[in-house]
Design a protein around this motif. Sequence first.
Motif, PDB file in Angstrom:
ATOM      1  N   HIS A 179      -8.799  21.860 -19.746  1.00 48.41           N
ATOM      2  CA  HIS A 179      -9.669  20.899 -20.669  1.00 48.41           C
ATOM      3  C   HIS A 179      -9.009  20.284 -21.375  1.00 48.41           C
ATOM      4  CE1 HIS A 179     -13.051  18.577 -21.336  1.00 48.41           C
ATOM      5  NE2 HIS A 179     -12.916  18.992 -22.607  1.00 48.41           N
ATOM      6  N   SER A 206      -9.411  17.294 -24.149  1.00 45.72           N
ATOM      7  CA  SER A 206     -10.554  16.403 -24.838  1.00 45.72           C
ATOM      8  C   SER A 206      -9.841  15.195 -25.191  1.00 45.72           C
ATOM      9  CB  SER A 206     -11.118  17.334 -25.976  1.00 45.72           C
ATOM     10  OG  SER A 206     -12.084  16.725 -26.625  1.00 45.72           O
ATOM     11  N   ALA A 241      -6.142  18.848 -27.188  1.00 47.76           N
ATOM     12  CA  ALA A 241      -6.724  17.957 -27.615  1.00 47.76           C
ATOM     13  C   ALA A 241      -5.502  17.031 -28.536  1.00 47.76           C
ATOM     14  CB  ALA A 241      -7.821  18.290 -28.921  1.00 47.76           C
ATOM     15  N   LEU A 274     -13.278  22.305 -31.331  1.00 48.31           N
ATOM     16  CA  LEU A 274     -13.618  22.720 -29.993  1.00 48.31           C
ATOM     17  C   LEU A 274     -13.529  24.194 -29.836  1.00 48.31           C
ATOM     18  CD1 LEU A 274     -11.162  20.381 -28.045  1.00 48.31           C
ATOM     19  CD2 LEU A 274     -13.803  20.193 -27.884  1.00 48.31           C
ATOM     20  N   SER A 295     -17.808  18.109 -23.692  1.00 49.49           N
ATOM     21  CA  SER A 295     -16.950  18.990 -24.215  1.00 49.49           C
ATOM     22  C   SER A 295     -17.443  20.228 -24.361  1.00 49.49           C
ATOM     23  CB  SER A 295     -16.197  18.534 -25.393  1.00 49.49           C
ATOM     24  OG  SER A 295     -15.088  17.539 -25.424  1.00 49.49           O
TER      25      SER A 295
END
Length: 175
Positions: free
Chosen positions: A148, A150, A88, A97, A65
């Motif tokens: 992204h 996670s 997330a 994060l 991450s």
Amino acid sequence: ETLANLRNPFWRMQNLYLIRNKNRELRKLRFNNIQKRIVAAISDDVVAKRPIRKFDLKYRQGGVSTFWLLYYLDNTIFTPNTITGIQAMKQESLGHLWEIVRLAHETMPDKLRPALKEDSAKTLSFGDIHSKIFVSLKIQSTGLHNLHVSEFPLCDPEDIEQTLAACPPSANVTL
């Protein structure tokens, strides 16, 4: 040589941003073996400007991450008109994060840090380059250039489906 280095996102990731390590120290990122494998896997796509599609099976605390957060922060800062989303499974995870992103941004060299238009608990937007990076549990209302996710397997499948729908075929997507 300096200009050539500044054109290389992997050099920038290891030289412009600081991370907090397990010993409570701020230091430059040095790619570990997992991160080196990611670089090897995506280098051709980065050079050819093809979208990255990467699913990383990872162990906890392996730096996956952190790698993607710095990569996308860097891409957002050095590519005008870029929108990056980080997703997330729960708010607490987003907070952890986001701390990585904020620290990297705050500690980068002043001369290279773009001016902030918005600096909130969930968004950094850069007015001069019309780019932004943000965190959310679900992303629906904006098209993304980078995403992204996670802890992907733990996220709500409906939230993931809606977020992926916000990604055009040219978007970078990492899970």
